[in-house]
Design an enzyme around this catalytic site. Structure first.
Site, PDB file in Angstrom:
ATOM      1  N   GLU A  10       5.135  -8.933   4.916  1.00 46.39           N
ATOM      2  CA  GLU A  10       6.460  -8.618   5.428  1.00 46.39           C
ATOM      3  C   GLU A  10       6.314  -7.335   6.225  1.00 46.39           C
ATOM      4  O   GLU A  10       5.887  -6.302   5.697  1.00 46.39           O
ATOM      5  CB  GLU A  10       7.473  -8.426   4.287  1.00 46.39           C
ATOM      6  CG  GLU A  10       8.848  -8.006   4.830  1.00 46.39           C
ATOM      7  CD  GLU A  10       9.959  -8.034   3.784  1.00 46.39           C
ATOM      8  OE1 GLU A  10       9.785  -8.685   2.725  1.00 46.39           O
ATOM      9  OE2 GLU A  10      10.996  -7.395   4.029  1.00 46.39           O
ATOM     10  N   ASN A  40      19.269  -9.914   0.492  1.00 45.13           N
ATOM     11  CA  ASN A  40      18.935  -8.991  -0.600  1.00 45.13           C
ATOM     12  C   ASN A  40      20.240  -8.523  -1.257  1.00 45.13           C
ATOM     13  O   ASN A  40      21.124  -7.987  -0.582  1.00 45.13           O
ATOM     14  CB  ASN A  40      18.142  -7.813  -0.015  1.00 45.13           C
ATOM     15  CG  ASN A  40      17.752  -6.810  -1.083  1.00 45.13           C
ATOM     16  OD1 ASN A  40      18.580  -6.397  -1.883  1.00 45.13           O
ATOM     17  ND2 ASN A  40      16.502  -6.401  -1.095  1.00 45.13           N
ATOM     18  N   THR A  76      13.031   1.901  -0.136  1.00 46.73           N
ATOM     19  CA  THR A  76      11.582   1.766   0.051  1.00 46.73           C
ATOM     20  C   THR A  76      11.174   2.422   1.369  1.00 46.73           C
ATOM     21  O   THR A  76      11.450   1.895   2.445  1.00 46.73           O
ATOM     22  CB  THR A  76      11.188   0.270   0.048  1.00 46.73           C
ATOM     23  OG1 THR A  76      11.867  -0.358  -1.028  1.00 46.73           O
ATOM     24  CG2 THR A  76       9.697   0.111  -0.132  1.00 46.73           C
ATOM     25  N   HIS A  89      15.104  -6.550  -5.803  1.00 48.37           N
ATOM     26  CA  HIS A  89      14.029  -5.592  -6.083  1.00 48.37           C
ATOM     27  C   HIS A  89      14.258  -5.029  -7.488  1.00 48.37           C
ATOM     28  O   HIS A  89      15.221  -4.305  -7.719  1.00 48.37           O
ATOM     29  CB  HIS A  89      14.080  -4.470  -5.027  1.00 48.37           C
ATOM     30  CG  HIS A  89      12.978  -3.468  -5.144  1.00 48.37           C
ATOM     31  ND1 HIS A  89      12.794  -2.466  -4.232  1.00 48.37           N
ATOM     32  CD2 HIS A  89      11.993  -3.296  -6.071  1.00 48.37           C
ATOM     33  CE1 HIS A  89      11.745  -1.725  -4.581  1.00 48.37           C
ATOM     34  NE2 HIS A  89      11.258  -2.209  -5.700  1.00 48.37           N
ATOM     35  N   HIS A 138      22.306  -4.173  -3.584  1.00 50.60           N
ATOM     36  CA  HIS A 138      23.391  -3.193  -3.526  1.00 50.60           C
ATOM     37  C   HIS A 138      24.682  -3.664  -4.171  1.00 50.60           C
ATOM     38  O   HIS A 138      25.593  -2.866  -4.399  1.00 50.60           O
ATOM     39  CB  HIS A 138      23.564  -2.677  -2.106  1.00 50.60           C
ATOM     40  CG  HIS A 138      22.328  -1.926  -1.705  1.00 50.60           C
ATOM     41  ND1 HIS A 138      21.877  -0.837  -2.411  1.00 50.60           N
ATOM     42  CD2 HIS A 138      21.406  -2.164  -0.748  1.00 50.60           C
ATOM     43  CE1 HIS A 138      20.736  -0.423  -1.885  1.00 50.60           C
ATOM     44  NE2 HIS A 138      20.424  -1.213  -0.889  1.00 50.60           N
ATOM     45  N   GLU A 193      11.020  -8.571  -5.290  1.00 51.78           N
ATOM     46  CA  GLU A 193      10.273  -7.404  -4.797  1.00 51.78           C
ATOM     47  C   GLU A 193       9.935  -6.526  -5.992  1.00 51.78           C
ATOM     48  O   GLU A 193      10.795  -6.278  -6.843  1.00 51.78           O
ATOM     49  CB  GLU A 193      11.136  -6.586  -3.834  1.00 51.78           C
ATOM     50  CG  GLU A 193      11.502  -7.303  -2.575  1.00 51.78           C
ATOM     51  CD  GLU A 193      12.435  -6.459  -1.720  1.00 51.78           C
ATOM     52  OE1 GLU A 193      12.792  -5.332  -2.106  1.00 51.78           O
ATOM     53  OE2 GLU A 193      12.819  -6.941  -0.656  1.00 51.78           O
ATOM     54  N   ARG A 228      13.305  -2.429  -9.572  1.00 54.11           N
ATOM     55  CA  ARG A 228      12.584  -1.151  -9.507  1.00 54.11           C
ATOM     56  C   ARG A 228      12.184  -0.718 -10.908  1.00 54.11           C
ATOM     57  O   ARG A 228      12.840  -1.067 -11.894  1.00 54.11           O
ATOM     58  CB  ARG A 228      13.462  -0.068  -8.868  1.00 54.11           C
ATOM     59  CG  ARG A 228      13.818  -0.354  -7.420  1.00 54.11           C
ATOM     60  CD  ARG A 228      14.569   0.822  -6.817  1.00 54.11           C
ATOM     61  NE  ARG A 228      13.678   1.940  -6.634  1.00 54.11           N
ATOM     62  CZ  ARG A 228      13.141   2.302  -5.466  1.00 54.11           C
ATOM     63  NH1 ARG A 228      13.430   1.643  -4.370  1.00 54.11           N
ATOM     64  NH2 ARG A 228      12.330   3.325  -5.399  1.00 54.11           N
ATOM     65  N   HIS A 265      13.982  -4.653   6.492  1.00 58.68           N
ATOM     66  CA  HIS A 265      14.346  -3.271   6.173  1.00 58.68           C
ATOM     67  C   HIS A 265      15.091  -2.617   7.335  1.00 58.68           C
ATOM     68  O   HIS A 265      14.582  -2.552   8.441  1.00 58.68           O
ATOM     69  CB  HIS A 265      13.146  -2.393   5.788  1.00 58.68           C
ATOM     70  CG  HIS A 265      13.568  -1.302   4.843  1.00 58.68           C
ATOM     71  ND1 HIS A 265      14.225  -0.181   5.261  1.00 58.68           N
ATOM     72  CD2 HIS A 265      13.477  -1.199   3.502  1.00 58.68           C
ATOM     73  CE1 HIS A 265      14.510   0.581   4.234  1.00 58.68           C
ATOM     74  NE2 HIS A 265      14.080  -0.023   3.139  1.00 58.68           N
ATOM     75  N   ARG A 283      17.262   1.085 -11.291  1.00 57.58           N
ATOM     76  CA  ARG A 283      18.474   1.757 -10.805  1.00 57.58           C
ATOM     77  C   ARG A 283      19.548   0.779 -10.323  1.00 57.58           C
ATOM     78  O   ARG A 283      20.711   1.106 -10.286  1.00 57.58           O
ATOM     79  CB  ARG A 283      18.143   2.764  -9.712  1.00 57.58           C
ATOM     80  CG  ARG A 283      17.717   2.146  -8.411  1.00 57.58           C
ATOM     81  CD  ARG A 283      17.680   3.166  -7.300  1.00 57.58           C
ATOM     82  NE  ARG A 283      16.557   4.063  -7.413  1.00 57.58           N
ATOM     83  CZ  ARG A 283      15.972   4.640  -6.349  1.00 57.58           C
ATOM     84  NH1 ARG A 283      16.446   4.433  -5.139  1.00 57.58           N
ATOM     85  NH2 ARG A 283      14.939   5.426  -6.510  1.00 57.58           N
TER      86      ARG A 283
END
Ligand code: PXP
Length: 235
Positions: free
Chosen positions: A151, A7, A101, A43, A10, A70, A45, A188, A49
């Site tokens: 998941e 992922n 999340t 993801h 970040h 996602e 969002r 996660h 963000r």
């Protein structure tokens, strides 16, 4: 043997702090793939963000393994996904004020809506995964939506002071889901310290990991950070 989805959200988080072009999450995805990961996860969002629509469009063009998008179960996101056609969509719950999340999707209370979205996406050959807690009732509801995959949210396990208990819940959830004919992945809060225990569970095909890999990459570089996690994931 499990697979690793990296992922890259970040990387985009750091870019957005200054609102410029660097660091580019698309570049990160390509490095992660060269290091050997099995899929790229991002993801988008609703508040944008970190990952932007531009990132997803470029990722769709450039990712050679598998792109797992996602997103929240909203009309706008479904429209976007149908337009981009990633290999996979993972439906996640979203609250604007959350840091990340928190908790899994409540499939039980939204079953009709989720079933309709699963059908729209799967008709276009997009694999749909539902991000849920290791909870038997949620798994049963997930199977009824015709989604092919779930998941399992490993956040409770990752944050628990009694991880053995949480691990047991995950073992039971995976076994129940497999009996329902669901494919199972997990993610996660997984780190270089707590991932091996999840890898050891039979029936989990892929682990999706972001924050820990990107954090480690600050010190050892992204290529090395992905390779070190791959060693754990592939046993
Ligand atoms: N899986 C899902 C569905 C997520 O929403 C996230 C966080 O974006 C992850 C995996 C990765 O979590 P982490 O960044 O804690 O590794």
């Amino acid at each position: 043997m499990s697979q690793l989805g990296v992922n890259i959200d970040h990387v985009a988080t750091i870019r957005q702090v200054r609102g410029g072009k660097e660091p580019d999450p698309v570049k990160a995805a390509l490095i992660a793939e060269l290091a050997g990961c099995d899929s790229i996860v991002c993801h988008l969002r609703e508040d944008k963000r970190h990952i932007q629509e531009r990132d997803v469009r470029l990722l769709k063009e450039l990712v050679q393994t598998k792109l797992n998008l996602e997103m929240a179960a909203t009309d706008a996101m479904v429209k976007f996904a149908l337009n981009i056609k990633p290999n996979q969509v993972t439906l996640v719950p979203e609250r604007r004020e959350e840091l990340t999340t928190e908790g899994g999707l409540d499939v039980i209370s939204q079953r009709e809506k989720i079933t309709a979205i699963v059908s729209l996406l799967q008709e276009q050959k997009i694999l749909v995964s539902l991000f849920i807690e290791p909870d038997i009732a949620q798994i049963r509801a997930s199977a009824k939506t015709n989604a092919m995959m779930i998941e399992i949210h490993t956040g409770q396990y990752a944050n628990s002071i009694n991880p053995e208990e949480e691990l047991e819940k995950i073992v039971e959830a995976v076994s129940f889901a497999r009996k329902q004919g669901l494919r199972v992945v997990a993610g996660h809060g997984l780190t270089y310290r707590n991932t091996a225990q999840i890898v050891a569970i039979t029936g989990i095909e892929e682990l999706n990991i972001g924050h820990s890999i990107i954090s480690h990459a600050l010190f050892v570089g992204l290529d090395e950070a992905v390779r070190e996690m791959l060693e754990i994931v592939r046993g």
